[in-house]
Design a protein around this motif. Structure first.
Motif, PDB file in Angstrom:
ATOM      1  N   ASP A  83       0.813  -1.212   0.000  1.00 51.19           N
ATOM      2  CA  ASP A  83       0.000   0.000   0.000  1.00 51.19           C
ATOM      3  C   ASP A  83       0.849   1.266   0.000  1.00 51.19           C
ATOM      4  N   PHE A  84       2.131   1.142   0.213  1.00 55.70           N
ATOM      5  CA  PHE A  84       3.025   2.295   0.310  1.00 55.70           C
ATOM      6  C   PHE A  84       3.997   2.303  -0.859  1.00 55.70           C
ATOM      7  N   GLU A  85       4.467   3.514  -1.215  1.00 55.06           N
ATOM      8  CA  GLU A  85       5.371   3.644  -2.354  1.00 55.06           C
ATOM      9  C   GLU A  85       6.776   3.143  -2.014  1.00 55.06           C
ATOM     10  N   THR A  86       7.239   3.421  -0.787  1.00 58.85           N
ATOM     11  CA  THR A  86       8.580   3.004  -0.396  1.00 58.85           C
ATOM     12  C   THR A  86       8.527   2.283   0.948  1.00 58.85           C
ATOM     13  N   ILE A  87       9.594   1.581   1.258  1.00 58.54           N
ATOM     14  CA  ILE A  87       9.684   0.886   2.539  1.00 58.54           C
ATOM     15  C   ILE A  87       9.761   1.901   3.678  1.00 58.54           C
ATOM     16  N   MET A  94       4.073   2.930  10.418  1.00 57.98           N
ATOM     17  CA  MET A  94       3.989   2.002  11.544  1.00 57.98           C
ATOM     18  C   MET A  94       4.512   2.635  12.841  1.00 57.98           C
ATOM     19  N   HIS A  95       5.583   3.417  12.752  1.00 58.58           N
ATOM     20  CA  HIS A  95       6.095   4.082  13.946  1.00 58.58           C
ATOM     21  C   HIS A  95       5.106   5.127  14.457  1.00 58.58           C
ATOM     22  N   LYS A  96       4.439   5.806  13.534  1.00 56.77           N
ATOM     23  CA  LYS A  96       3.447   6.805  13.935  1.00 56.77           C
ATOM     24  C   LYS A  96       2.253   6.143  14.631  1.00 56.77           C
TER      25      LYS A  96
END
Length: 103
Positions: A83-87, A94-96
């Motif tokens: 779902d995300f463009e980059t790792i 995830m940290h947020k």
């Protein structure tokens, strides 16, 4: 995800409870006994959950003097990395989410 819990005197009804499942062919979950809550637990994905199954389960619980509890999980547990463009964007997200609020 919808989780069904059946509580009450279920010792003699174990095999009958295990036989109650949604009618979809791709449904693969089974009833598990939760020793912490002393109840039967079944996790059903939203795609397999139906009003007919819920009514069937409720009528079975009413007939056998059991209590049915239904918990619906509306927020998805995790997002996929796809779902995300980059790792980096995935790990920032995830940290947020996992960060504790400061007191």
């Amino acid at each position: 995800m919808v989780t069904y819990y059946i509580t009450g005197h279920t010792f003699y009804l174990k095999e009958e409870i295990k036989a109650i499942k949604p009618t979809r062919k791709d449904f693969k979950n089974w009833w598990k006994y939760n020793y912490d809550f002393k109840c039967w637990e079944l996790e059903v994905p939203n795609s397999s959950d139906s009003k007919r199954f819920r009514n069937k389960l409720q009528s079975y619980c009413d007939k056998n003097n059991l209590k049915l509890e239904v918990y619906e999980l509306t927020k998805p547990l995790t997002k996929s990395m796809n779902d995300f463009e980059t790792i980096e964007a995935f790990f920032d997200y995830m940290h947020k989410i996992n960060q504790r609020p400061k007191l």
